[in-house]
Design a protein around this motif. Sequence first.
Motif, PDB file in Angstrom:
ATOM      1  N   ASN A  87       0.802  -1.227   0.000  1.00 12.65           N
ATOM      2  CA  ASN A  87       0.000   0.000   0.000  1.00 12.65           C
ATOM      3  C   ASN A  87       0.833   1.275   0.000  1.00 12.65           C
ATOM      4  N   GLN A 110       1.434  -4.446  13.566  1.00  9.53           N
ATOM      5  CA  GLN A 110       0.415  -3.895  12.680  1.00  9.53           C
ATOM      6  C   GLN A 110       1.092  -3.344  11.443  1.00  9.53           C
ATOM      7  N   ILE A 112       0.168  -3.783   6.956  1.00  5.37           N
ATOM      8  CA  ILE A 112      -1.030  -3.565   6.146  1.00  5.37           C
ATOM      9  C   ILE A 112      -2.192  -4.388   6.698  1.00  5.37           C
ATOM     10  N   GLY A 113      -1.877  -5.312   7.581  1.00  5.08           N
ATOM     11  CA  GLY A 113      -2.872  -6.094   8.313  1.00  5.08           C
ATOM     12  C   GLY A 113      -2.387  -6.276   9.740  1.00  5.08           C
ATOM     13  N   THR A 114      -3.074  -7.099  10.491  1.00  2.00           N
ATOM     14  CA  THR A 114      -2.732  -7.343  11.894  1.00  2.00           C
ATOM     15  C   THR A 114      -1.989  -8.664  12.013  1.00  2.00           C
ATOM     16  N   LYS A 116       0.263 -11.720  14.314  1.00  2.00           N
ATOM     17  CA  LYS A 116      -0.102 -12.665  15.371  1.00  2.00           C
ATOM     18  C   LYS A 116       0.847 -12.601  16.558  1.00  2.00           C
ATOM     19  N   GLY A 151       1.930 -11.216   4.249  1.00  2.00           N
ATOM     20  CA  GLY A 151       0.683 -10.569   3.882  1.00  2.00           C
ATOM     21  C   GLY A 151       0.150  -9.602   4.914  1.00  2.00           C
ATOM     22  N   ALA A 152       0.512  -9.753   6.184  1.00  2.00           N
ATOM     23  CA  ALA A 152       0.038  -8.848   7.226  1.00  2.00           C
ATOM     24  C   ALA A 152       1.030  -7.727   7.514  1.00  2.00           C
ATOM     25  N   GLU A 153       2.230  -7.814   6.949  1.00  2.00           N
ATOM     26  CA  GLU A 153       3.243  -6.801   7.243  1.00  2.00           C
ATOM     27  C   GLU A 153       3.418  -5.875   6.039  1.00  2.00           C
ATOM     28  N   GLY A 155       3.488  -6.983   2.786  1.00  2.00           N
ATOM     29  CA  GLY A 155       2.638  -7.509   1.718  1.00  2.00           C
ATOM     30  C   GLY A 155       3.169  -7.262   0.324  1.00  2.00           C
TER      31      GLY A 155
END
Length: 428
Positions: A87, A110, A112-114, A116, A151-153, A155
């Motif tokens: 992004n 946190q 581009i996503g959250t 674990k 994908g959550a970092e 991406g």
Amino acid sequence: MKTLGIKAGMALAGMPVAMAIAAGVSTSASQAALRDAWVPEDLQTLATMQLDRVIPRPADPSNIHERSRNAASLGRALFNDPRLSRNGRVSCASCHTPAGQFEDGRPVGQGIGTGKRRTMPVMGAAGAPFLFWDGRKDSLWSQALGPMEDGAEHGGNRVRFARIMQSQYAAQYERVFGPLPAMPSLPPDASPLGTQDERAAWAALPPAAREQVNRIFANMGKAIAAYESRVQYGPSRFDRYVRSTLAADRPGQDVLTVQEVRGLRLFLGKGQCITCHNGPMLSDHAFHNTGVPPLDPRRPDRGRADAIPKLLRDEFNCLGPYSDAKPEQCGELNFLATNDPAHLGAFRTPSLRNVADRAPYMHAGQITTLQDVVRHYVEAPEAAIGRSELARPGEAPRQRQAIRLSPQDVEDLAAFLGTLSGAVDQPR
């Protein structure tokens, strides 16, 4: 029991400090003059915990560019570049904030996503044999690559990264790694770990093109590692206290309060903290199951048990084609235990340096305060997965005795942990 007091920069009866400690020379008078007297065994332990006892490690054989200033300069730019995300708003510095503790203060990362798990700080990472909470990476440069495709970092995807290097960093890259390949026929996006379309585009690339992209990607990690390896912990009040104590400097001991010293004695003694939090980094760099409750009890995190297969098949590990090491230089990987039941639910021991500035705690921020962390070890709950190493009161000892601390002990130990904070030394 004999006690020791050691004069800074002087010999005791002609004996150097190190020899005096090793020989157990009695200097009760020197210790008696101090506010806080220590027995010889504790003095030796304290000496090993000083930050200036960090032994300069050999250069990482899998990254021959780690000590290059040009590589570090490029790595710093990449570390702070949000274009290296899907992004265009997430960089390494988004979670590893240089203005703070090179982490983000969140329970879990946190991007581009959250995520674990909790963001770990950069400081001291270069000296660890395995990285991330579960140890799924075996070098700092390989670790730097993981979040970029996650994908959550970030991406991102490898071909997009290669194009950014061509358009934005060609000159800096060339100074370290040589000219970038032309690669004129690459698709806009392709990656073995991306979307379905990106994976298909990656599979369609000729093997030579995939190798070129992978080489650029690996070199990006090596540059970031050259920068991150220069970010270090600075000395703390604890370090000044130990130096004063070893020097028999009575006024110098006032850098810690009486309560903080009580906490230090608990740390070395019945709190059993020193068992895992030892050495200058206050970490054994090992993996332990201590019964930390999972975020989701229905799907407990398997930790180290799931990380080992990932590490072994990682093309960017020490034995992989993009490593600069010879196979015999990859000792940690060559002798890795792969079937230890203790790995289930086990996580890496974090450094306790600057710990008071890094709430919340544990691998997914499950515990809010240092007092509650200490209480967790006293209560020693059963593990949701695997077997906790902690023994509970009344149980037969496991790997250690049950930890028994009073409410005041908990406060004292937490107060001591606050003395471990120091400045973060960053490259200029």
